[in-house]
Motif scaffolding. Sequence first.
Motif, PDB file in Angstrom:
ATOM      1  N   CYS A   1      -6.058 -17.891   6.726  1.00 28.39           N
ATOM      2  CA  CYS A   1      -5.561 -19.254   6.471  1.00 28.39           C
ATOM      3  C   CYS A   1      -4.107 -19.197   6.017  1.00 28.39           C
ATOM      4  O   CYS A   1      -3.815 -18.710   4.913  1.00 28.39           O
ATOM      5  CB  CYS A   1      -6.400 -19.945   5.402  1.00 28.39           C
ATOM      6  SG  CYS A   1      -8.153 -20.036   5.787  1.00 28.39           S
ATOM      7  N   THR A   2      -3.207 -19.636   6.845  1.00 29.09           N
ATOM      8  CA  THR A   2      -1.787 -19.678   6.485  1.00 29.09           C
ATOM      9  C   THR A   2      -1.295 -21.116   6.535  1.00 29.09           C
ATOM     10  O   THR A   2      -1.858 -21.956   7.228  1.00 29.09           O
ATOM     11  CB  THR A   2      -0.940 -18.807   7.433  1.00 29.09           C
ATOM     12  OG1 THR A   2      -1.195 -19.221   8.787  1.00 29.09           O
ATOM     13  CG2 THR A   2      -1.295 -17.335   7.307  1.00 29.09           C
ATOM     14  N   GLY A   3      -0.256 -21.384   5.770  1.00 28.81           N
ATOM     15  CA  GLY A   3       0.312 -22.731   5.766  1.00 28.81           C
ATOM     16  C   GLY A   3      -0.383 -23.680   4.811  1.00 28.81           C
ATOM     17  O   GLY A   3       0.032 -24.827   4.662  1.00 28.81           O
ATOM     18  N   ILE A   4      -1.463 -23.221   4.166  1.00 28.57           N
ATOM     19  CA  ILE A   4      -2.121 -24.031   3.141  1.00 28.57           C
ATOM     20  C   ILE A   4      -2.395 -23.158   1.923  1.00 28.57           C
ATOM     21  O   ILE A   4      -2.381 -21.928   2.009  1.00 28.57           O
ATOM     22  CB  ILE A   4      -3.449 -24.650   3.640  1.00 28.57           C
ATOM     23  CG1 ILE A   4      -4.433 -23.553   4.095  1.00 28.57           C
ATOM     24  CG2 ILE A   4      -3.218 -25.666   4.729  1.00 28.57           C
ATOM     25  CD1 ILE A   4      -5.814 -24.089   4.420  1.00 28.57           C
ATOM     26  N   TRP A   5      -2.618 -23.800   0.796  1.00 20.90           N
ATOM     27  CA  TRP A   5      -2.910 -23.092  -0.456  1.00 20.90           C
ATOM     28  C   TRP A   5      -4.119 -23.772  -1.092  1.00 20.90           C
ATOM     29  O   TRP A   5      -4.183 -25.001  -1.144  1.00 20.90           O
ATOM     30  CB  TRP A   5      -1.703 -23.157  -1.378  1.00 20.90           C
ATOM     31  CG  TRP A   5      -1.785 -22.271  -2.599  1.00 20.90           C
ATOM     32  CD1 TRP A   5      -1.902 -22.679  -3.896  1.00 20.90           C
ATOM     33  CD2 TRP A   5      -1.725 -20.834  -2.641  1.00 20.90           C
ATOM     34  NE1 TRP A   5      -1.934 -21.597  -4.731  1.00 20.90           N
ATOM     35  CE2 TRP A   5      -1.827 -20.444  -3.997  1.00 20.90           C
ATOM     36  CE3 TRP A   5      -1.620 -19.842  -1.659  1.00 20.90           C
ATOM     37  CZ2 TRP A   5      -1.809 -19.115  -4.393  1.00 20.90           C
ATOM     38  CZ3 TRP A   5      -1.613 -18.514  -2.055  1.00 20.90           C
ATOM     39  CH2 TRP A   5      -1.698 -18.158  -3.404  1.00 20.90           C
TER      40      TRP A   5
ATOM     41  N   LYS B   1       2.849 -17.977  -1.606  1.00 19.27           N
ATOM     42  CA  LYS B   1       1.982 -19.020  -1.051  1.00 19.27           C
ATOM     43  C   LYS B   1       2.032 -19.044   0.475  1.00 19.27           C
ATOM     44  O   LYS B   1       1.037 -19.359   1.133  1.00 19.27           O
ATOM     45  CB  LYS B   1       2.383 -20.386  -1.626  1.00 19.27           C
ATOM     46  CG  LYS B   1       1.993 -20.564  -3.084  1.00 19.27           C
ATOM     47  CD  LYS B   1       2.287 -21.975  -3.568  1.00 19.27           C
ATOM     48  CE  LYS B   1       1.773 -22.193  -4.981  1.00 19.27           C
ATOM     49  NZ  LYS B   1       1.963 -23.576  -5.455  1.00 19.27           N
ATOM     50  N   ALA B   2       3.183 -18.685   1.033  1.00 20.12           N
ATOM     51  CA  ALA B   2       3.314 -18.657   2.495  1.00 20.12           C
ATOM     52  C   ALA B   2       2.415 -17.589   3.117  1.00 20.12           C
ATOM     53  O   ALA B   2       2.024 -17.698   4.284  1.00 20.12           O
ATOM     54  CB  ALA B   2       4.768 -18.420   2.891  1.00 20.12           C
ATOM     55  N   GLU B   3       2.073 -16.548   2.340  1.00 19.92           N
ATOM     56  CA  GLU B   3       1.166 -15.508   2.840  1.00 19.92           C
ATOM     57  C   GLU B   3      -0.236 -16.073   3.059  1.00 19.92           C
ATOM     58  O   GLU B   3      -1.018 -15.541   3.829  1.00 19.92           O
ATOM     59  CB  GLU B   3       1.094 -14.328   1.861  1.00 19.92           C
ATOM     60  CG  GLU B   3       2.378 -13.519   1.745  1.00 19.92           C
ATOM     61  CD  GLU B   3       2.643 -12.671   2.972  1.00 19.92           C
ATOM     62  OE1 GLU B   3       1.774 -12.588   3.849  1.00 19.92           O
ATOM     63  OE2 GLU B   3       3.736 -12.087   3.038  1.00 19.92           O
ATOM     64  N   GLY B   4      -0.543 -17.170   2.338  1.00 22.81           N
ATOM     65  CA  GLY B   4      -1.847 -17.795   2.492  1.00 22.81           C
ATOM     66  C   GLY B   4      -2.969 -16.966   1.882  1.00 22.81           C
ATOM     67  O   GLY B   4      -2.771 -16.206   0.940  1.00 22.81           O
TER      68      GLY B   4
END
Length: 401
Positions: free
Chosen positions: A218-222, A246-249
């Motif tokens: 899951c990338t692009g969300i936190w 956070k960008a690492e997801g």
Amino acid sequence: MRASGPAQQAWDVLALAPGQTAALDPSGYCETPVYNPDLCPNMVAAQAKLVYHLNKYYNEKCQSRKAAISKTIREVCKVVSDVLKEVEVQEPRFISSLNEMENRFEGLEVISPTEFEVVLYLNQMGVFNFVDDGSLPGCAVLKLSDGRKRSMSLWVEFITASGYLSARKIRSRFQTLVAQAVDKCSYRDVVKMVADTSEVKLRIRDRYVVQITPAFKCTGIWPRSAAHWPLPHIPWPGPNRAAEVKAEGFNLLSKECYSLTGKQSSAESDAWVLQFAEAENRLILGGCRKKCLSVLKALRDRHLELPGQPLNNYHMKTLVSYECEKHPREADWDENCLGDRLNGILLQLISCLQCRRCPHYFLPNLDLFQGKPHSALENAAKQTWRLAREILTNPKSLEKL
């Protein structure tokens, strides 16, 4: 001159007789380093001596440990890759993602020198919504965004009547496929399935255990359950690094969750476990952070591999992140501070073991000690105390540790 406050507390704890324990107050001792030149001039020389022996330990023990594990990883990944190729022949939806990039295998985590986890990334999570309401600590569910899209999903037969993509059902299917692949692969004489577990585990050459875990990246969300991070009153890691982390997801893993052990609710067993491996790795870049973690891992492997398995390398990684919050300045992680940081983490570890609680770094409601026998945690606290005392009072002892 008698030191007072946090530094003295550290010395007092380590001066206790064997068998004695003292509950440490993290809010007290964690604010300042164990060694503070202002408290005692002799500590400057002691600090330098400790750093010298820690660097020697790192160059000799830690580097040889890394080399041995790297060799093991290559051996293990050959077998796992062969098994996963057979799985893909039977079921093309389970495509191997175990690829080597820049001398590391994507999705591989070292649990210990003989235990590994391989995350198998699945495709097409698109028609599901990620639901993270905090009701299942450390977990989340994947729910169909629209009931009409059920037939559009690549994983249609694993969707429950309520519209949830079941982690348990996918894992069960994958386990059956792996069992069949083990019998067909070219390494079938040296690999076998580990029985009596719902996890997918292989035993290789009767020496190594590898868990293969289906997952979605899951990338692009936190996740909402980690939305409190970074804490507003703590300057580390700073807005730029926080954005990178956070960008690492995160990953959603199909495996048993700490917080759900022993629970049988179907809704809970359908849940996916949150994992932040890449974010955590990015978080501890810079300074002597990774060196400190390497020393902690080597010490754990050699002295804290105990009955009941109370401690693993992930606990060490978690405590390094907490130590970064307590010492947010980059100067606090210069090479000459290695001894201070190591002692701080060992003291925090003793405190966590005595309190029988080690909060997950990003998900503090999740206790990493949940389900561990109390006797095993108490034994680990005593062993860690002995280790910390030996290192602090006699740095030369690292030559034999």
